[in-house]
Scaffold this motif. Structure first.
Motif, short mmCIF file in Angstrom:
data_model
loop_
_atom_site.label_atom_id
_atom_site.label_comp_id
_atom_site.label_asym_id
_atom_site.label_seq_id
_atom_site.Cartn_x
_atom_site.Cartn_y
_atom_site.Cartn_z
N MET A 69 -10.55 6.21 -16.67
CA MET A 69 -11.25 6.67 -15.47
C MET A 69 -10.29 7.04 -14.35
SD MET A 69 -12.79 3.28 -13.71
CE MET A 69 -11.82 1.82 -13.47
N ASP A 70 -9.01 6.71 -14.51
CA ASP A 70 -8.06 6.92 -13.43
C ASP A 70 -8.59 6.31 -12.14
OD1 ASP A 70 -7.29 10.20 -14.64
OD2 ASP A 70 -6.32 8.30 -15.05
N LEU A 71 -8.67 5.01 -12.15
CA LEU A 71 -9.24 4.29 -11.01
C LEU A 71 -8.46 4.64 -9.74
CD1 LEU A 71 -11.34 1.98 -10.48
CD2 LEU A 71 -9.43 0.46 -10.52
N ALA A 72 -9.00 5.56 -9.00
CA ALA A 72 -8.33 5.99 -7.77
C ALA A 72 -8.69 5.02 -6.66
CB ALA A 72 -8.79 7.39 -7.42
N PHE A 73 -7.71 4.25 -6.24
CA PHE A 73 -8.00 3.23 -5.23
C PHE A 73 -7.74 3.80 -3.85
CE2 PHE A 73 -6.49 -0.26 -2.52
CZ PHE A 73 -7.68 -0.95 -2.46
N PHE A 74 -8.76 3.78 -3.06
CA PHE A 74 -8.61 4.24 -1.70
C PHE A 74 -8.30 3.04 -0.83
CE2 PHE A 74 -9.90 8.52 -2.42
CZ PHE A 74 -10.69 8.44 -3.54
N ASN A 115 -8.16 -1.42 -15.46
CA ASN A 115 -9.42 -1.11 -14.77
C ASN A 115 -10.45 -2.22 -14.98
OD1 ASN A 115 -8.40 1.30 -13.85
ND2 ASN A 115 -9.28 2.52 -15.50
N LEU A 156 -13.44 2.87 -0.51
CA LEU A 156 -12.94 1.77 0.32
C LEU A 156 -13.79 0.51 0.19
CD1 LEU A 156 -10.78 1.17 2.45
CD2 LEU A 156 -12.39 1.92 4.18
N VAL A 161 -3.90 1.39 -18.83
CA VAL A 161 -4.73 1.67 -17.66
C VAL A 161 -6.20 1.22 -17.81
CG1 VAL A 161 -5.25 4.08 -18.27
CG2 VAL A 161 -5.23 3.41 -15.89
N ASP A 192 -11.44 2.12 -22.28
CA ASP A 192 -11.61 2.02 -20.83
C ASP A 192 -12.99 1.45 -20.52
OD1 ASP A 192 -11.18 2.35 -18.11
OD2 ASP A 192 -10.43 4.39 -18.30
N ILE A 197 0.84 -1.20 0.00
CA ILE A 197 0.00 0.00 0.00
C ILE A 197 0.88 1.25 0.00
CG2 ILE A 197 -1.68 1.35 1.36
CD1 ILE A 197 -2.90 -1.35 2.24
N ILE A 208 -14.57 5.21 -6.82
CA ILE A 208 -14.11 3.92 -6.29
C ILE A 208 -13.59 4.17 -4.88
CG2 ILE A 208 -12.55 1.98 -6.63
CD1 ILE A 208 -14.68 2.31 -8.83
N LEU A 214 -2.36 -2.76 -6.12
CA LEU A 214 -3.27 -3.25 -7.16
C LEU A 214 -2.53 -4.07 -8.21
CD1 LEU A 214 -5.73 -0.27 -7.60
CD2 LEU A 214 -5.98 -2.31 -6.21
N LEU A 255 -6.71 0.82 2.43
CA LEU A 255 -7.01 0.87 3.85
C LEU A 255 -6.00 1.78 4.55
CD1 LEU A 255 -7.56 -2.92 4.40
CD2 LEU A 255 -9.31 -1.17 4.43
#
Lengths: 240, 103
Positions: free
Chosen positions: B1-6, A79, A233, A75, A214, A50, A231, A56, B8
């Motif tokens: 979409m620029d998957l912004a992963f939040f 996705n 938590l 990208v 995409d 992280i 997107i 990811l 933990l």
């Protein structure tokens, strides 16, 4: 060690594989993904991944069965793989909050954006004439290798000048592959630094967003407002 | 979409990991020997969650049955004042003695 030998699922890539070179395994336009297990949840909670920002990529490395390098994925295709992984792991129902209201989305109904393959000149190469300066450029869609190089370059530049914000220009140096037919890296870099008009830069980024393959994450709220599904938590932690 | 992963937060990670490994432990421990740790670790998430819910349901049902059975037994034959509860005593007493004496 016993392992479940459960069926895998095939995911259609938004790029249809057309941005990858001939003979590349991604050229088929699909990848095979296995179901998430505790091993993948272990990866998702790995603090080192992280912090490094690789969580990811590590997740995809673990779930993608096809013999590919995850960094080769552009990208939009990445996705699509992540959304499929989520659906296979926790189901299709995803709730998110927008302006204080809760919205529910069926992730399995998300479709890939229309990809106009006629825009491709060859492989991962698109042609565009900048609208204000009339300069012809070719550009490409970045993959994981490019992202790593960009990240390193930005870190280096920030070490030299802490107040600099080189993100956008560095990214453009990798996106643009030729200027008026000249594909020398030096020419492209010089053009981005000294010759690219701000209006053209914006137009190019908008065009890239339009043509880039995409997953279509557009969601229409009850008040007919079109938003991009955020997107959060709960994407990988629906019970959290 | 620029998957912004939040991802933990560092505060939440230990809690989530604890819950994950606790769930694996519960299935192995209460699964009556049917599952090894590796079985559960390599189970698809949906199947692990389903198995956990089934086992949880089984033990909840078992507890409910146990509570029901033991709550019947709480109507004691002798009450708190030391007196015999005649009706309960009659219910549990055999109607006829199986022991026969010779005339």
């Amino acid at each position: 060690m016993s392992e479940f030998n459960l069926p895998t699922e095939v995911v259609e890539l938004p790029s249809k594989g057309l941005v990858y070179p001939e003979g590349h395994p991604l050229r088929e336009g699909k990848i095979e993904i296995k179901y998430m297990t505790a091993k993948e949840e272990d990866i998702l909670t790995n603090q080192a991944y992280i912090e490094k920002g690789t969580v990811l990529d590590e997740l995809l490395k673990s779930v993608i069965v096809s013999k590919i390098n995850v960094k080769d994925l552009i990208v939009g295709d990445k996705n699509a793989a992540l959304i499929a992984t989520r659906v296979l792991g926790y189901g299709k129902d995803y709730s998110f909050s927008y302006l204080g209201d809760s919205h529910d989305v069926d992730l399995s109904t998300l479709e890939n954006k229309e990809f106009d393959e006629t825009q491709l000149t060859e492989g991962n190469k698109f042609f565009y004439t900048l609208p204000h300066s009339n300069i012809d450029v070719t550009f490409k869609i970045l993959d994981g290798h490019d992202e790593t190089k960009i990240e390193k370059e930005i870190q280096g530049l920030k070490k030299l000048n802490k107040n600099a914000s080189p993100e956008l220009s560095t990214r453009l140096k990798y996106i643009i592959t030729s200027v008026n037919g000249d594909n020398e890296s030096k020419t492209v870099r010089n053009f981005v630094e000294n010759g690219l008009l701000a209006r053209d830069s914006r137009a190019l980024r908008n065009h890239l967003k339009e043509v880039q393959p995409d997953v279509d994450l557009t969601y229409t709220t009850d008040s007919n407002e079109e938003i991009t599904i955020p997107i959060g938590l709960s994407f990988f932690w629906p019970d959290f | 979409m620029d998957l912004a992963f939040f991802g933990l937060t560092s505060d939440a990670i230990p809690l989530v990991r604890r819950n994950l490994f606790k769930q694996i432990h519960e299935i192995v421990f209460h699964g009556k020997g049917g599952y090894s740790w590796n079985d559960v670790y390599n189970m698809p998430v949906w199947l692990r969650r389903f198995t956990f819910k089934e086992i949880q349901g089984f033990y909840e049902e078992e507890k409910a049955q146990y509570d029901k059975a033991t709550s019947k037994g709480t109507s004691t034959l002798i009450d708190s004042s030391g007196k015999v509860n005649k009706s309960q005593f009659a219910n549990v007493s055999p109607k006829k003695s199986s022991f026969k004496t010779s005339p």
